[in-house]
Design a protein around this motif. Structure first.
Motif, PDB file in Angstrom:
ATOM      1  N   MET A  78       0.950  -0.766  -0.447  1.00  0.00           N
ATOM      2  CA  MET A  78      -0.081   0.434  -0.046  1.00  0.00           C
ATOM      3  C   MET A  78       0.536   1.734  -0.115  1.00  0.00           C
ATOM      4  N   ILE A  79       0.572   2.316  -1.051  1.00  0.00           N
ATOM      5  CA  ILE A  79       1.573   3.703  -0.931  1.00  0.00           C
ATOM      6  C   ILE A  79       0.373   4.632  -0.099  1.00  0.00           C
ATOM      7  N   ILE A  80       1.526   4.907   0.593  1.00  0.00           N
ATOM      8  CA  ILE A  80       0.626   5.832   1.704  1.00  0.00           C
ATOM      9  C   ILE A  80       1.358   7.683   1.153  1.00  0.00           C
ATOM     10  N   ASP A  81       0.206   8.255   0.900  1.00  0.00           N
ATOM     11  CA  ASP A  81       1.126   9.756   0.573  1.00  0.00           C
ATOM     12  C   ASP A  81       1.250  10.713   1.363  1.00  0.00           C
ATOM     13  N   ASN A  82       1.832  11.618   0.941  1.00  0.00           N
ATOM     14  CA  ASN A  82       2.934  12.553   1.627  1.00  0.00           C
ATOM     15  C   ASN A  82       1.618  13.497   2.992  1.00  0.00           C
ATOM     16  N   SER A  83       0.600  13.397   2.649  1.00  0.00           N
ATOM     17  CA  SER A  83      -0.616  14.170   3.189  1.00  0.00           C
ATOM     18  C   SER A  83      -0.852  13.469   4.256  1.00  0.00           C
ATOM     19  N   GLN A  84      -1.541  11.946   3.960  1.00  0.00           N
ATOM     20  CA  GLN A  84      -1.668  11.122   4.800  1.00  0.00           C
ATOM     21  C   GLN A  84      -0.142  11.013   5.822  1.00  0.00           C
ATOM     22  N   ARG A  85       0.236  10.531   5.698  1.00  0.00           N
ATOM     23  CA  ARG A  85       2.229  10.736   6.217  1.00  0.00           C
ATOM     24  C   ARG A  85       1.949  12.254   7.419  1.00  0.00           C
ATOM     25  N   LEU A  86       2.082  12.947   7.060  1.00  0.00           N
ATOM     26  CA  LEU A  86       1.830  14.463   7.324  1.00  0.00           C
ATOM     27  C   LEU A  86       0.776  14.601   7.921  1.00  0.00           C
ATOM     28  N   ASN A  87      -0.372  13.818   8.653  1.00  0.00           N
ATOM     29  CA  ASN A  87      -1.439  13.408   9.944  1.00  0.00           C
ATOM     30  C   ASN A  87      -1.163  12.744  10.515  1.00  0.00           C
ATOM     31  N   GLU A  88      -0.453  11.407  10.330  1.00  0.00           N
ATOM     32  CA  GLU A  88       0.451  10.928  11.441  1.00  0.00           C
ATOM     33  C   GLU A  88       1.335  11.061  11.778  1.00  0.00           C
ATOM     34  N   TRP A  89       2.339  11.978  10.979  1.00  0.00           N
ATOM     35  CA  TRP A  89       2.846  12.482  11.764  1.00  0.00           C
ATOM     36  C   TRP A  89       2.080  13.551  13.077  1.00  0.00           C
ATOM     37  N   ASP A  90       1.418  14.259  12.385  1.00  0.00           N
ATOM     38  CA  ASP A  90       0.706  15.396  13.691  1.00  0.00           C
ATOM     39  C   ASP A  90       0.296  14.826  14.742  1.00  0.00           C
ATOM     40  N   ILE A  91      -0.762  13.387  14.640  1.00  0.00           N
ATOM     41  CA  ILE A  91      -0.910  13.210  15.857  1.00  0.00           C
ATOM     42  C   ILE A  91       0.760  12.772  16.644  1.00  0.00           C
ATOM     43  N   LEU A  92       1.712  12.447  16.008  1.00  0.00           N
ATOM     44  CA  LEU A  92       2.430  11.356  17.157  1.00  0.00           C
ATOM     45  C   LEU A  92       3.375  12.895  17.761  1.00  0.00           C
ATOM     46  N   LYS A  93       4.137  13.949  16.932  1.00  0.00           N
ATOM     47  CA  LYS A  93       3.893  14.907  17.300  1.00  0.00           C
ATOM     48  C   LYS A  93       3.132  15.784  18.489  1.00  0.00           C
ATOM     49  N   LYS A  94       2.093  15.762  18.520  1.00  0.00           N
ATOM     50  CA  LYS A  94       1.205  15.725  19.792  1.00  0.00           C
ATOM     51  C   LYS A  94       1.141  15.544  21.016  1.00  0.00           C
ATOM     52  N   GLN A  95       1.648  14.032  21.009  1.00  0.00           N
ATOM     53  CA  GLN A  95       1.736  12.845  22.053  1.00  0.00           C
ATOM     54  C   GLN A  95       3.491  13.283  22.662  1.00  0.00           C
ATOM     55  N   ILE A  96       4.171  13.691  21.432  1.00  0.00           N
ATOM     56  CA  ILE A  96       5.595  13.842  22.010  1.00  0.00           C
ATOM     57  C   ILE A  96       5.622  15.377  22.607  1.00  0.00           C
ATOM     58  N   ASP A  97       4.596  16.491  22.469  1.00  0.00           N
ATOM     59  CA  ASP A  97       5.327  17.826  22.515  1.00  0.00           C
ATOM     60  C   ASP A  97       4.102  17.190  23.521  1.00  0.00           C
ATOM     61  N   ASN A  98       3.016  16.921  24.370  1.00  0.00           N
ATOM     62  CA  ASN A  98       2.865  16.205  25.349  1.00  0.00           C
ATOM     63  C   ASN A  98       3.402  15.947  26.732  1.00  0.00           C
ATOM     64  N   SER A  99       4.290  15.225  26.437  1.00  0.00           N
ATOM     65  CA  SER A  99       5.515  14.230  27.500  1.00  0.00           C
ATOM     66  C   SER A  99       5.949  15.133  27.974  1.00  0.00           C
ATOM     67  N   GLN A 100       6.413  14.284  29.757  1.00  0.00           N
ATOM     68  CA  GLN A 100       7.248  15.565  29.989  1.00  0.00           C
ATOM     69  C   GLN A 100       8.264  15.251  30.260  1.00  0.00           C
ATOM     70  N   ILE A 101       8.556  14.298  29.479  1.00  0.00           N
ATOM     71  CA  ILE A 101      10.390  13.640  29.614  1.00  0.00           C
ATOM     72  C   ILE A 101      11.238  14.623  28.516  1.00  0.00           C
ATOM     73  N   THR A 102      11.890  15.149  29.298  1.00  0.00           N
ATOM     74  CA  THR A 102      13.131  15.324  29.152  1.00  0.00           C
ATOM     75  C   THR A 102      14.233  14.183  28.732  1.00  0.00           C
ATOM     76  N   LYS A 103      15.300  14.155  27.938  1.00  0.00           N
ATOM     77  CA  LYS A 103      16.112  13.308  28.112  1.00  0.00           C
ATOM     78  C   LYS A 103      17.826  13.852  27.388  1.00  0.00           C
ATOM     79  N   LYS A 104      18.349  14.156  28.256  1.00  0.00           N
ATOM     80  CA  LYS A 104      19.891  15.079  28.196  1.00  0.00           C
ATOM     81  C   LYS A 104      20.644  14.235  26.237  1.00  0.00           C
ATOM     82  N   VAL A 105      20.986  15.046  25.905  1.00  0.00           N
ATOM     83  CA  VAL A 105      21.612  14.756  24.927  1.00  0.00           C
ATOM     84  C   VAL A 105      23.178  14.829  25.173  1.00  0.00           C
TER      85      VAL A 105
END
Length: 136
Positions: free
Chosen positions: A1-28
């Motif tokens: 199944m080929i996923i277009d960039n628009s669908q990938r952007l939507n999927e990324w938006d969901i994950l990005k919100k989860q990452i943003d809401n996390s309280q974990i900050t890791k040292k680099v």
């Protein structure tokens, strides 16, 4: 199944919100390579792979343990030469290429886990190439 960039952007938006809401900050740590949630980006910007939108990123500089300046990497080194790229072998023996033109600031929340590192000579060569061709 080929996923277009628009669908990938939507999927990324969901994950990005989860990452943003996390309280974990890791040292680099500079000279270390981490898996980072780079995301699904626009046009010629480098993007992350797989369902978690990750890519290895070399840390150049850390800022107050909140953000860091990093260079996305690729293991696909063929056809990558010139001032926008720097090929090297990481501490685990993997051939990598630093995508110098894609350097950017990342929030520490995007960092997942340690992958490998670079030696002092490689790190200095990359920084010098950045100064000569990207920053100047």
């Amino acid at each position: 199944m080929i996923i277009d960039n628009s669908q990938r952007l939507n999927e990324w938006d969901i994950l990005k919100k989860q990452i943003d809401n996390s309280q974990i900050t890791k040292k680099v740590i500079p000279k270390k390579i981490y898996w980072v949630n780079v995301g699904q980006n626009i046009g010629s910007e480098v993007y992350g792979k797989n369902m978690d939108f990750t890519r290895p990123v070399l840390v150049i500089k850390s800022f107050f343990n909140k953000t860091f300046l990093g260079i996305p990497l690729s293991s696909k080194t063929s056809n990558k030469s010139g001032f926008l790229y720097h090929k090297f072998v990481d501490s685990k023996g993997t051939q990598q290429v630093a995508l110098l033109g894609q350097i950017r600031v990342f929030d520490n929340k995007r960092r997942l886990n340690y992958k490998s590192s670079v030696d002092d000579n490689t790190f200095e060569a990359i920084k010098q190439k950045l100064k000569e061709h990207i920053i100047d």
